[in-house]
Design an enzyme around this catalytic site. Structure first.
Site, PDB file in Angstrom:
ATOM      1  N   GLU A  93      22.691  11.948   5.239  1.00  9.76           N
ATOM      2  CA  GLU A  93      21.965  13.203   5.444  1.00  9.76           C
ATOM      3  C   GLU A  93      22.067  14.101   4.218  1.00  9.76           C
ATOM      4  OE1 GLU A  93      20.014  13.499   7.855  1.00  9.76           O
ATOM      5  OE2 GLU A  93      20.760  12.155   9.419  1.00  9.76           O
ATOM      6  N   CYS A 181       2.301   7.450   9.185  1.00 10.18           N
ATOM      7  CA  CYS A 181       1.792   7.083   7.862  1.00 10.18           C
ATOM      8  C   CYS A 181       1.135   8.330   7.255  1.00 10.18           C
ATOM      9  CB  CYS A 181       0.796   5.933   7.961  1.00 10.18           C
ATOM     10  SG  CYS A 181      -0.767   6.430   8.702  1.00 10.18           S
ATOM     11  N   CYS A 184      -2.200   9.430   9.193  1.00  6.78           N
ATOM     12  CA  CYS A 184      -1.981  10.008  10.529  1.00  6.78           C
ATOM     13  C   CYS A 184      -1.212  11.326  10.419  1.00  6.78           C
ATOM     14  CB  CYS A 184      -1.253   9.009  11.427  1.00  6.78           C
ATOM     15  SG  CYS A 184      -2.250   7.547  11.797  1.00  6.78           S
TER      16      CYS A 184
HETATM   17 ZN    ZN Z   1      -0.807   5.880  10.996  1.00  4.22          ZN
END
Ligand code: ZN
Length: 201
Positions: A93, A181, A184
């Site tokens: 992190e 992605c 999107c």
């Molecule tokens: Zn996608």
């Protein structure tokens, strides 16, 4: 990628960065590398910032509960307190650390240590996250890991957040984030994930 296969390896340290979106397996990859070092009887330490207290105070826990004991540190300068006798340092992190982290990692690598950094490369806005961009530039080895976009099945590089908050640091589980992605991710709220039955169960 390491192309110069004939270079003679010197006993020097180096920096590795493992980064990607949420649910891309960053922590699993960090733990895999540390377990191999442990098997080789190398002295290692696993550190994470105090800000990441999702599941456990003393263990780095990835989303599949693959755990390993770790030390919580308040800031990057505190990392140096835990370096006695250590050959391999894992930092999980890392995006939550302050801007001093790259210099600390540089000094450790110069001192002959192997430094393995894991963290989110981008925040939920798709912007470079904390000290990770600088560490990517400095590292000898960079591994970008990917999740899978649940909308189209392409590789996911972004972390989309459903929650209505502008706080950059919102530690989350699967109900507030999903990997997407690039395309999107750009569609934002226009894409709504319809919950299907879990194929893993
Ligand atoms: Zn996608």
């Amino acid at each position: 990628m390491f192309l110069e296969s004939n270079v003679k390896l010197q006993p020097a340290g180096w920096i590795e960065v493992v980064c990607g979106s949420m649910f891309s397996g960053k922590t699993e990859e960090l733990l895999r590398r540390l377990k191999r070092a442990r098997y080789a009887r190398q002295h290692y330490v696993l550190l994470k910032p105090e800000k990441d207290v999702r599941y456990s105070e003393k263990a780095v826990v990835s989303h599949d509960e693959n755990a390993m004991d770790c030390v919580l540190v308040k800031n990057s300068s505190e990392i140096l307190r835990h370096m006695s006798g250590v050959e391999v340092i894992g930092i999980d992190e890392a995006q939550f650390f302050d801007d001093g982290l790259p210099e600390v990692c540089e000094n450790l690598a110069v001192a002959g240590k192997r430094v393995i950094i894991a963290g989110l490369d981008m925040d939920f806005r798709g912007k470079p996250f904390g000290p990770i961009p600088q560490l990517l530039a400095m590292a000898e080895y960079v591994t970008k890991v990917h999740a899978i976009c649940p909308h189209c099945g392409n590789l996911a590089s972004h972390s989309y957040r459903f929650a209505q908050s502008d706080e950059t640091i919102l530690l989350g589980a699967s109900d507030s984030y999903e990997p997407r992605c690039r395309k999107c991710f750009s569609l934002g709220d226009k894409l709504r994930w319809k919950k299907k039955s879990d194929p893993g169960k």
